[in-house]
Design an enzyme around this catalytic site. Sequence first.
Site, short mmCIF file in Angstrom:
data_model
loop_
_atom_site.label_atom_id
_atom_site.label_comp_id
_atom_site.label_asym_id
_atom_site.label_seq_id
_atom_site.Cartn_x
_atom_site.Cartn_y
_atom_site.Cartn_z
N ASN A 1 0.86 -1.19 0.00
CA ASN A 1 0.00 0.00 0.00
C ASN A 1 0.90 1.24 0.00
OD1 ASN A 1 -1.82 2.05 0.46
ND2 ASN A 1 -2.37 1.40 2.54
N GLU A 38 -5.17 -4.90 10.51
CA GLU A 38 -4.13 -3.90 10.74
C GLU A 38 -4.40 -3.18 12.06
OE1 GLU A 38 -2.13 -2.64 6.78
OE2 GLU A 38 -3.77 -1.29 7.19
N GLY A 43 2.81 2.19 10.95
CA GLY A 43 3.80 3.26 10.88
C GLY A 43 4.51 3.54 12.19
N LYS A 99 0.06 4.26 -0.20
CA LYS A 99 -0.58 5.46 0.40
C LYS A 99 -0.36 6.65 -0.55
CE LYS A 99 -0.11 3.24 4.85
NZ LYS A 99 -0.02 3.35 6.30
N GLU A 102 -6.72 4.79 7.91
CA GLU A 102 -6.54 6.22 7.59
C GLU A 102 -7.80 6.79 6.93
OE1 GLU A 102 -2.84 5.58 5.53
OE2 GLU A 102 -1.96 4.97 7.44
N SER A 139 3.72 -2.21 10.39
CA SER A 139 5.17 -2.30 10.62
C SER A 139 5.78 -3.64 10.17
CB SER A 139 5.49 -2.00 12.09
OG SER A 139 5.12 -0.66 12.41
N HIS A 161 -9.39 1.28 5.03
CA HIS A 161 -8.11 1.44 5.71
C HIS A 161 -8.30 2.37 6.91
CE1 HIS A 161 -3.98 2.57 6.56
NE2 HIS A 161 -3.63 1.45 5.94
P1 13P Z 1 3.24 0.36 7.74
O1 13P Z 1 3.74 -0.92 7.09
O2 13P Z 1 3.99 1.56 7.27
O3 13P Z 1 3.17 0.21 9.22
O4 13P Z 1 1.74 0.60 7.22
C1 13P Z 1 0.84 -0.45 7.26
C2 13P Z 1 -0.35 -0.05 6.48
O5 13P Z 1 -1.11 0.83 6.86
C3 13P Z 1 -0.61 -0.78 5.22
O6 13P Z 1 -1.89 -0.54 4.76
#
Ligand code: 13P
Length: 265
Positions: free
Chosen positions: A15, A177, A183, A17, A109, A223, A107
């Site tokens: 992803n 997740e 992150g 983003k 976010e 992560s 997601h």
């Molecule tokens: P990270 O791998 O940067 O922690 O992000 C995970 C994520 O949100 C994937 O959709």
Amino acid sequence: MAAVNSQRVPLIAGNWKMNLDHLQAIAFVQKLAWSLKDARHDFDGVQVAVFPPFTDLRSVQTLIAADKLPLQYGAQDVSQHDSGAYTGEVAGSFLKALHCDYVIIGHSERRQYHGETDEIVGAKTAAAIKNSVTPIICVGETAEDLEQHGPSAVPVAQLRTALAVAGKATDVVVAYEPVWAIGSGQAATPEQAEQVCAALRAVVAEALGDEVAAATRILYGGSVKSSNIAGFMRQPNVDGALVGGASLDVTEFTSIARFKQHVGV
Ligand code: 13P
């Protein structure tokens, strides 16, 4: 359990983003394909997919088709509506026209910054299914949820509502997740991921039947790196990973996709 697991092809999904424009995407996808081919990656054994921003999708589609690259791709969101006065939204039929394999839905976010509820996630899942684009339904608890309700309660409730709203489905992917792991550099332990992924598979079974549940891939995200992927992939109910930051580094993402080569797997 191993026999059940063997019917699910692992999926390593990147992803991106809001990173990489369409020119950067072309360079990245070319490098990724070379890197994986160089390592003699078995693309049928472990599928690899990228999720670029909307503006990159046509370029990525054209490159993958022209060079017959064994990579999959999808979008990061889809509208719950078919068409009409919804400024800024992208319809499922448009993703279908770009031959997207998947679309990420709900997601954390999107839930946090765009107010997406479980009902909206369910409606978007229905929109994806209607257009033959496989939804990757994201669920996960915050640190406060974890403290108050334990590990599975919130993701289980999120998935239950989304699937109830979405209705009949045979081809879905679920991504667990934990919000606190995204992150943060603080991944869940493989045991924590397994516990929740097993509970999510039970929700799929309850909503869509045992056969669909046995065939549904459940990914862990938060992560994920080359140094921890093998531990997750050893778990019977974890069928892949949704990778954020580490998916923007070709060497690191290639190594994640090559988890079968890691020691002890
Ligand atoms: P990270 O791998 O940067 O922690 O992000 C995970 C994520 O949100 C994937 O959709």
